[in-house]
Design a protein around this motif. Structure first.
Motif, mmCIF file in Angstrom:
data_model
loop_
_atom_site.group_PDB
_atom_site.id
_atom_site.type_symbol
_atom_site.label_atom_id
_atom_site.label_comp_id
_atom_site.label_asym_id
_atom_site.label_seq_id
_atom_site.Cartn_x
_atom_site.Cartn_y
_atom_site.Cartn_z
ATOM 1 N N SER A 1 57.354 47.330 24.134
ATOM 2 C CA SER A 1 58.304 48.312 24.304
ATOM 3 C C SER A 1 59.710 47.699 24.403
ATOM 4 O O SER A 1 60.568 48.320 23.671
ATOM 5 C CB SER A 1 57.727 48.964 25.495
ATOM 6 N N ASP A 2 59.896 46.734 25.251
ATOM 7 C CA ASP A 2 61.368 46.351 25.502
ATOM 8 C C ASP A 2 62.012 45.911 24.300
ATOM 9 O O ASP A 2 62.890 46.177 23.880
ATOM 10 C CB ASP A 2 61.449 45.062 26.524
ATOM 11 N N THR A 3 61.015 44.949 23.575
ATOM 12 C CA THR A 3 61.777 44.269 22.210
ATOM 13 C C THR A 3 61.925 45.373 21.078
ATOM 14 O O THR A 3 62.925 45.129 20.304
ATOM 15 C CB THR A 3 60.646 43.234 21.853
ATOM 16 N N GLN B 1 62.608 48.600 21.613
ATOM 17 C CA GLN B 1 63.709 49.422 21.968
ATOM 18 C C GLN B 1 65.083 48.770 21.756
ATOM 19 O O GLN B 1 66.024 49.189 21.140
ATOM 20 C CB GLN B 1 63.564 49.816 23.524
ATOM 21 N N ALA B 2 65.186 47.368 22.046
ATOM 22 C CA ALA B 2 66.344 46.453 21.924
ATOM 23 C C ALA B 2 66.726 46.497 20.243
ATOM 24 O O ALA B 2 67.712 46.313 19.865
ATOM 25 C CB ALA B 2 66.242 45.092 22.318
ATOM 26 N N LEU B 3 65.306 46.378 19.422
ATOM 27 C CA LEU B 3 65.456 46.311 18.018
ATOM 28 C C LEU B 3 65.899 47.674 17.482
ATOM 29 O O LEU B 3 67.022 47.605 16.462
ATOM 30 C CB LEU B 3 64.466 46.076 17.117
ATOM 31 N N LEU C 1 68.260 49.749 19.039
ATOM 32 C CA LEU C 1 69.439 49.903 19.458
ATOM 33 C C LEU C 1 70.319 49.046 18.471
ATOM 34 O O LEU C 1 71.448 49.496 18.274
ATOM 35 C CB LEU C 1 69.439 49.605 21.015
ATOM 36 N N ARG C 2 69.891 47.692 18.212
ATOM 37 C CA ARG C 2 70.585 46.997 17.388
ATOM 38 C C ARG C 2 70.893 47.366 16.070
ATOM 39 O O ARG C 2 72.003 47.561 15.373
ATOM 40 C CB ARG C 2 69.955 45.502 17.586
ATOM 41 N N ALA D 1 61.196 39.552 16.128
ATOM 42 C CA ALA D 1 60.433 40.744 17.332
ATOM 43 C C ALA D 1 59.037 40.525 17.223
ATOM 44 O O ALA D 1 58.507 40.599 18.235
ATOM 45 C CB ALA D 1 61.084 42.159 16.789
ATOM 46 N N THR E 1 58.229 37.660 19.442
ATOM 47 C CA THR E 1 58.466 37.762 20.577
ATOM 48 C C THR E 1 57.112 38.471 21.133
ATOM 49 O O THR E 1 56.800 38.179 22.534
ATOM 50 C CB THR E 1 59.528 38.401 21.043
#
Length: 264
Positions: A99-101, A103-105, A107-108, A249, A252
């Motif tokens: 989830s966190d990874t 979401q960050a991808l 957004l980026r 990603a 990670t």
């Protein structure tokens, strides 16, 4: 994993099934106590204490009955086992790790990002994030697509045995989604070889939806692939800038799964 046989039902099945066989099957299924567990024959033998030949014979029977899946050297829970409750646990474990990874991808990049797992000859979309740049995609959480037409699906298939790919796709591959879809099993094997040569990076342009392109990579636990991620862009957009971000990603998320694995 809940045992297939309890004390209460032992009397009921004793007259229809050899109890010794039921007990052995139960020992083997209990070895897969995590939804994403992938075990070798030797690991099953060590866990159950069964003779290697006996464990191998029962594993083959469980695969034939769809309780387990056999890919390369490992076994994992099959469609019947997952239908009885394991699927939700497996999906939760993957989604929590990713989830966190993702979401960050999203957004980026401002693009849609998918998390998917393999379900027979299809991929099943577990989660998706993003879309800040305004373009829409036809895929949705809970939806399915032919695995050989998607970057996420091909990334997973590249990690599986040629025999598994032949078994799942030889009869269905001609039914592609678009004119760009792979429609020949030999071509599919060639594409999977290219993915392996690119460190697991999979791409597709218009193979699933004609106006879109994707970059994908498999997500792994300690023993092999358990899903994949992909990022979606327009058909004509360059894919090269997205490739390192997708691979990073995927690594990670894989690290999170491996760290939590009892076989790490």
């Amino acid at each position: 994993m809940t045992a297939l046989l309890t004390d209460d039902c032992a009397v009921n099945v004793q007259n229809t099934l050899p109890l010794s066989m039921v007990e052995r099957m139960t020992l083997i299924m209990e070895a897969f106590d995590r939804p994403l567990a992938r075990l070798t024959l030797d690991e099953v033998t060590q866990h159950t204490g069964l003779p290697r030949s006996t464990a191998h014979r029962i594993l083959d029977q469980l695969v034939q009955c769809r309780w387990l899946i056999h890919a390369k050297t490992h076994y994992s829970l099959g469609s019947l086992a997952l239908t009885l409750g394991g699927r939700e646990l497996a999906q939760h474990e993957l989604r929590s790790a990713a989830s966190d990874t993702l979401q960050a991808l999203a957004l980026r990049t401002g693009l849609y990002v998918h998390l998917a797992s393999l379900a027979g000859s299809e991929i099943y979309y577990l989660d998706m994030f993003g879309g800040r740049n305004g373009h829409r995609v036809p895929s949705q959480v809970g939806g399915r697509a032919p695995a050989h037409c998607t970057a996420a699906g091909k990334a997973i298939l590249a990690n599986l045995s040629p025999e598994y790919v032949d078994n799942q796709y030889a009869s269905v591959i001609r039914s592609g989604r678009t004119d760009y879809s792979i429609s020949d099993i030999v071509v599919l094997h060639q594409e999977l070889a290219r993915i392996r040569a690119r460190n697991g990076l999979a791409t597709e342009r218009g193979e699933c939806f004609g106006h879109l392109a994707c970059v994908g990579a498999a997500v792994r636990n300690a023993d092999g692939p358990v899903g994949a991620i992909s990022i979606v862009t327009r058909h004509a957009s360059p894919l090269e800038p997205l490739a390192p971000m997708v691979l990073r990603a995927a690594r990670t998320i894989s690290d999170k799964l491996i760290h939590g694995s009892r076989f790490a």
